[in-house]
Enzyme design. Structure first.
Site, PDB file in Angstrom:
ATOM      1  N   CYS A   1      45.802  86.195  75.975  1.00  0.00           N
ATOM      2  CA  CYS A   1      46.765  87.150  76.533  1.00  0.00           C
ATOM      3  C   CYS A   1      47.209  88.214  75.545  1.00  0.00           C
ATOM      4  CB  CYS A   1      47.990  86.404  77.042  1.00  0.00           C
ATOM      5  SG  CYS A   1      48.834  85.541  75.708  1.00  0.00           S
TER       6      CYS A   1
ATOM      7  N   CYS B   1      51.176  78.863  76.046  1.00  0.00           N
ATOM      8  CA  CYS B   1      52.244  79.518  75.274  1.00  0.00           C
ATOM      9  C   CYS B   1      52.835  78.526  74.268  1.00  0.00           C
ATOM     10  CB  CYS B   1      53.327  80.049  76.199  1.00  0.00           C
ATOM     11  SG  CYS B   1      52.676  80.911  77.657  1.00  0.00           S
TER      12      CYS B   1
HETATM   13 FE1  FES Z   1      50.560  84.636  76.404  1.00  0.00          FE
HETATM   14 FE2  FES Z   1      52.540  83.213  77.191  1.00  0.00          FE
HETATM   15  S1  FES Z   1      51.248  84.429  78.425  1.00  0.00           S
HETATM   16  S2  FES Z   1      51.760  83.359  75.192  1.00  0.00           S
END
Ligand code: FES
Length: 127
Positions: free
Chosen positions: A38, A106
Site C-alpha cells: 500500500c 498494517c
Molecule cells: Fe497500508 Fe494499512 S493500508 S498499512
C-alpha cells in the site's frame, strides 16, 4: 465492508507517543518499515536504558490502522526489555485493536518496525 473497533478509533483520533528521538543518540534505536502493498510507512523509535525500553515514539504515513498500530505498539514497548520487545507479535497488536482481517498487514508493519528498532539499537551498541 468492515468496521473499525472503538479502540482503534480512539488510538487513531488520539494516538499515543507520536514524535521523534534523535537517531544519532546512542540510546536510541530506529526502525522504519514500508508496506510494498500500500505504500504506507511506519517509523518506531525506542529509548533504551540498561536493556529496558524507557520510552518509545512513532510516526506514520498511512491508513488509520497503521497509525493505531504505531500507537499501541509504542504503548506496549515502554517498560519492556529488548528481548520482550522482540517477542511482540503482530497478532497481539491486531487483537488489541480488533483489526479487520483485511487490515492485518498494517499490524505486521508495526511488528517489523519494532524488530528493526531493536536491531538498530543492538547494532549501534556494538560499535
Ligand atoms: Fe497500508 Fe494499512 S493500508 S498499512
Amino acid at each position: 465492508m468492515f468496521e473499525y473497533s472503538d479502540e482503534l478509533m480512539r488510538h487513531f483520533h488520539d494516538p499515543h507517543n507520536v514524535g521523534d528521538f534523535d537517531e544519532n543518540d546512542s540510546r536510541v534505536g530506529t526502525g522504519v518499515v514500508g508496506s510494498p502493498a500500500c505504500g504506507d510507512v511506519l517509523k518506531i523509535q525506542i529509548l533504551v536504558d540498561n536493556n529496558v525500553i524507557t520510552d518509545a515514539k512513532f510516526k506514520a504515513y498511512g491508513c488509520c490502522s497503521v497509525i493505531a498500530s504505531g500507537s499501541v505498539a509504542t504503548d506496549e514497548l515502554i517498560g519492556k526489555t529488548l528481548d520482550q520487545a522482540l517477542g511482540i507479535l503482530n497478532t497481539e497488536i491486531a487483537a488489541l485493536l480488533d483489526l479487520p482481517k483485511i487490515k492485518v498487514h498494517c499490524s505486521m508493519i508495526a511488528e517489523k518496525a519494532i524488530k528493526a528498532a531493536v536491531e538498530d539499537y543492538q547494532e549501534k551498541s556494538k560499535r
